[in-house]
Design a protein around this motif. Structure first.
Motif, mmCIF file in Angstrom:
data_model
loop_
_atom_site.group_PDB
_atom_site.id
_atom_site.type_symbol
_atom_site.label_atom_id
_atom_site.label_comp_id
_atom_site.label_asym_id
_atom_site.label_seq_id
_atom_site.Cartn_x
_atom_site.Cartn_y
_atom_site.Cartn_z
ATOM 1 N N VAL A 14 34.871 36.182 38.303
ATOM 2 C CA VAL A 14 35.563 37.393 37.866
ATOM 3 C C VAL A 14 37.071 37.144 37.893
ATOM 4 O O VAL A 14 37.588 36.617 38.873
ATOM 5 C CB VAL A 14 35.240 38.581 38.805
ATOM 6 C CG1 VAL A 14 36.058 39.801 38.460
ATOM 7 C CG2 VAL A 14 33.765 38.896 38.765
ATOM 8 N N SER A 16 40.536 39.018 38.209
ATOM 9 C CA SER A 16 41.059 40.295 38.661
ATOM 10 C C SER A 16 42.574 40.182 38.831
ATOM 11 O O SER A 16 43.181 39.237 38.327
ATOM 12 C CB SER A 16 40.367 40.716 39.969
ATOM 13 O OG SER A 16 40.621 42.082 40.249
ATOM 14 N N THR A 20 45.153 44.484 43.655
ATOM 15 C CA THR A 20 44.155 45.469 43.232
ATOM 16 C C THR A 20 43.882 46.504 44.308
ATOM 17 O O THR A 20 43.875 47.710 44.021
ATOM 18 C CB THR A 20 42.852 44.770 42.794
ATOM 19 O OG1 THR A 20 43.110 44.080 41.560
ATOM 20 C CG2 THR A 20 41.724 45.748 42.569
ATOM 21 N N PHE A 31 43.412 49.850 38.224
ATOM 22 C CA PHE A 31 43.185 49.089 39.446
ATOM 23 C C PHE A 31 41.972 49.617 40.207
ATOM 24 O O PHE A 31 41.266 48.841 40.866
ATOM 25 C CB PHE A 31 44.452 49.080 40.293
ATOM 26 C CG PHE A 31 45.600 48.446 39.558
ATOM 27 C CD1 PHE A 31 45.667 47.072 39.406
ATOM 28 C CD2 PHE A 31 46.587 49.225 38.970
ATOM 29 C CE1 PHE A 31 46.697 46.475 38.699
ATOM 30 C CE2 PHE A 31 47.618 48.644 38.259
ATOM 31 C CZ PHE A 31 47.673 47.264 38.124
ATOM 32 N N LYS A 34 39.184 47.861 38.493
ATOM 33 C CA LYS A 34 39.106 46.459 38.918
ATOM 34 C C LYS A 34 38.502 46.364 40.330
ATOM 35 O O LYS A 34 37.668 45.486 40.589
ATOM 36 C CB LYS A 34 40.482 45.783 38.895
ATOM 37 C CG LYS A 34 41.069 45.555 37.518
ATOM 38 C CD LYS A 34 40.170 44.803 36.584
ATOM 39 C CE LYS A 34 40.159 43.326 36.802
ATOM 40 N NZ LYS A 34 39.298 42.603 35.825
ATOM 41 N N ALA A 35 38.896 47.259 41.225
ATOM 42 C CA ALA A 35 38.339 47.257 42.583
ATOM 43 C C ALA A 35 36.836 47.537 42.539
ATOM 44 O O ALA A 35 36.054 46.909 43.270
ATOM 45 C CB ALA A 35 39.055 48.285 43.456
ATOM 46 N N GLN A 37 34.827 46.837 40.000
ATOM 47 C CA GLN A 37 34.218 45.630 39.458
ATOM 48 C C GLN A 37 34.037 44.586 40.562
ATOM 49 O O GLN A 37 32.961 43.984 40.698
ATOM 50 C CB GLN A 37 35.083 45.054 38.336
ATOM 51 C CG GLN A 37 34.564 43.738 37.774
ATOM 52 C CD GLN A 37 35.580 43.035 36.887
ATOM 53 O OE1 GLN A 37 36.781 43.157 37.081
ATOM 54 N NE2 GLN A 37 35.073 42.312 35.897
ATOM 55 N N GLU A 38 35.074 44.375 41.350
ATOM 56 C CA GLU A 38 35.001 43.409 42.442
ATOM 57 C C GLU A 38 33.902 43.800 43.437
ATOM 58 O O GLU A 38 33.135 42.948 43.892
ATOM 59 C CB GLU A 38 36.340 43.310 43.170
ATOM 60 C CG GLU A 38 37.435 42.650 42.373
ATOM 61 C CD GLU A 38 38.746 42.593 43.136
ATOM 62 O OE1 GLU A 38 38.782 42.946 44.346
ATOM 63 O OE2 GLU A 38 39.763 42.200 42.526
ATOM 64 N N ILE A 50 35.957 35.406 42.939
ATOM 65 C CA ILE A 50 36.893 36.353 42.336
ATOM 66 C C ILE A 50 38.258 35.675 42.308
ATOM 67 O O ILE A 50 38.764 35.243 43.348
ATOM 68 C CB ILE A 50 36.958 37.673 43.122
ATOM 69 C CG1 ILE A 50 35.578 38.348 43.117
ATOM 70 C CG2 ILE A 50 38.035 38.589 42.548
ATOM 71 C CD1 ILE A 50 35.450 39.530 44.051
ATOM 72 N N ARG A 52 41.981 36.383 41.627
ATOM 73 C CA ARG A 52 43.012 37.411 41.434
ATOM 74 C C ARG A 52 44.299 36.716 41.021
ATOM 75 O O ARG A 52 44.816 35.865 41.722
ATOM 76 C CB ARG A 52 43.250 38.199 42.710
ATOM 77 C CG ARG A 52 42.223 39.253 42.996
ATOM 78 C CD ARG A 52 42.680 40.101 44.148
ATOM 79 N NE ARG A 52 41.770 41.203 44.405
ATOM 80 C CZ ARG A 52 41.907 42.029 45.432
ATOM 81 N NH1 ARG A 52 42.908 41.869 46.288
ATOM 82 N NH2 ARG A 52 41.038 43.010 45.587
#
Length: 174
Positions: A14, A16, A20, A31, A34-35, A37-38, A50, A52
Motif C-alpha cells: 500500500v 500511503s 496520515t 487522511f 488513508k488511515a 485503508q491502512e 505499507i 508512507r
C-alpha cells in the motif's frame, strides 16, 4: 477472511502518506480515508507492507495553485521533506520485492524545507510572479496542520533526489 486472503494474495503493498495518523485525527477527510485503508489492510490477515511517502516534488505546483487567490499564494507554516515520485516508486517496488514487513516504512527526500520556501522556490524557478505567504492558521488541502505534521519519523528511509536538482532537470527537458 478477506478477498485478498481467499484469492491467494501473498503480499499487499500500500502507498500511503507520511503524517496520515496525525492528519486523520485533525479531521482531514483524505487522511481519514488513508488511515482506514491502512487499518483494513493491517487487519486483513494478508501479508502486507505499507509505504508512507512524503509529498512528491511533482505536487508542489498543485499546492501553490490550490492556495492562490488574487496572485497571492498562502500556505501553512509547516515543515516538509518532499521526495521525487520516482524515488517513491522505487521504494514501493523495493517493498514489493522484499518479504512483507507486516508494518510500515516511511520514505522522504533528503532535504527539509519550510513549505512557503519550497513553494517560493518552485514558483521562482518557473518564473511565476505570485507572492508566497506562510501563515500559521492555514490548512493543508482542507486539513488543520501543525508545523511538523508532514515530516517523516527519524527512522525514515531517505532517498537521494534533491528538489533543486529535480527542478533543474525538469527545466532542461522543457
Amino acid at each position: 477472511m478477506t478477498v485478498g486472503a481467499t484469492s491467494g494474495v501473498r503480499h499487499h503493498v500500500v502507498l500511503s502518506v507520511v503524517g496520515t495518523d496525525r492528519l486523520a485525527r485533525a479531521g482531514g477527510r483524505y487522511f481519514q480515508a488513508k488511515a482506514q485503508q491502512e487499518r483494513l489492510v493491517t487487519e486483513s490477515g494478508v501479508p502486507h507492507s505499507i509505504v508512507r511517502s512524503t509529498q512528491f516534488f511533482e505536487f508542489v505546483r498543485a499546492i501553490a495553485d490550490s492556495a492562490t487567490r488574487a496572485q497571492v499564494t498562502r500556505v501553512a507554516e509547516a515543515l516538509v521533506q518532499p521526495i521525487a515520485a520516482a524515488d517513491t516508486a522505487a521504494a514501493v517496488a523495493d517493498a514489493a520485492t522484499q518479504a512483507p514487513r507486516q508494518g510500515m516504512i516511511e520514505v522522504a527526500g533528503p532535504d527539509e524545507f519550510r513549505l512557503g520556501d519550497l513553494v517560493e522556490l518552485e514558483l521562482r524557478w518557473s518564473r511565476d510572479p505570485r507572492e508566497v505567504r506562510a501563515e500559521a492558521e492555514r490548512e493543508y488541502f482542507g486539513t488543520p496542520l501543525q508545523p511538523r505534521d508532514l515530516l517523516p519519523s527519524t527512522d525514515a528511509r531517505l532517498y537521494w533526489s534533491h528538489f533543486t536538482d529535480w527542478l533543474d532537470r525538469r527545466t532542461r527537458s522543457d
